[in-house]
Scaffold this motif. Structure first.
Motif, short mmCIF file in Angstrom:
data_model
loop_
_atom_site.label_atom_id
_atom_site.label_comp_id
_atom_site.label_asym_id
_atom_site.label_seq_id
_atom_site.Cartn_x
_atom_site.Cartn_y
_atom_site.Cartn_z
N THR A 32 0.84 -1.19 0.00
CA THR A 32 0.00 0.00 0.00
C THR A 32 0.87 1.24 0.00
O THR A 32 2.03 1.21 0.46
N ASN A 79 -5.70 -1.19 -6.69
CA ASN A 79 -6.86 -0.67 -6.00
C ASN A 79 -6.59 0.76 -5.60
O ASN A 79 -5.45 1.10 -5.23
N GLU A 105 -8.49 4.43 -3.69
CA GLU A 105 -9.61 5.17 -3.10
C GLU A 105 -9.67 6.51 -3.83
O GLU A 105 -8.76 7.33 -3.72
N TYR A 114 -15.54 9.31 -1.39
CA TYR A 114 -14.46 8.39 -1.77
C TYR A 114 -15.06 7.00 -2.01
O TYR A 114 -15.89 6.52 -1.23
N SER A 115 -14.64 6.37 -3.09
CA SER A 115 -15.04 5.01 -3.39
C SER A 115 -13.80 4.19 -3.74
O SER A 115 -12.79 4.74 -4.19
N SER A 116 -13.92 2.88 -3.55
CA SER A 116 -12.82 1.98 -3.85
C SER A 116 -12.99 1.41 -5.25
O SER A 116 -14.05 0.89 -5.58
N TRP A 150 -11.20 -0.97 -8.52
CA TRP A 150 -10.28 -2.06 -8.83
C TRP A 150 -9.96 -2.10 -10.32
O TRP A 150 -10.83 -1.81 -11.15
#
Length: 119
Positions: A50, A96, A98, A105-107, A109
């Motif tokens: 990350t 991935n 955010e 905020y959305s995740s 992929w």
């Protein structure tokens, strides 16, 4: 709409290197954390690395010292440098992110990119 597109996967011999890229496009105001996950056949998806918006990085123990995550905010991109690859690194790698696209905020992929390491 926001899209993440990965590239850079492939077939490599053990000990080799690859560089994965992931570019985000669409309605993007800000990107918070970004990450790479992987999923090997028959296994659950696992977190690989990350990177925060401030550049702080974290790695799974299995890849520490071999993989490096980085980001280029000007290009809305995240990268994963894979060195000293092992056959057990074989998996589909997913990025991935955010992303704030105006409401919240959305995740998101990516579709995944295959990394295959031969022994």
């Amino acid at each position: 709409q926001v899209q993440l597109v990965e590239s850079g996967g492939g077939l490599v011999q053990a000990g080799g290197s690859l560089r994965l890229s992931c570019a985000a496009s669409g309605r993007i105001f800000k990107i918070n954390g970004m990450a790479w996950y992987r999923q090997a056949p028959g296994k659950q998806r696992e977190l690989v690395a990350t990177i925060s918006s401030g550049g702080i990085t974290n790695y799974a123990d299995s890849v520490k010292g071999r993989f490096t995550i980085s980001r280029d905010d000007a290009k809305n991109a995240v990268f994963l440098q894979l060195n000293s690859l092992k056959p057990e690194d074989t998996a589909v790698y997913y990025c991935n992110a955010e992303i704030y696209s105006g409401l919240e905020y959305s995740s998101y992929w990516g579709q995944g990119t295959q990394v295959t390491v031969s022994s």
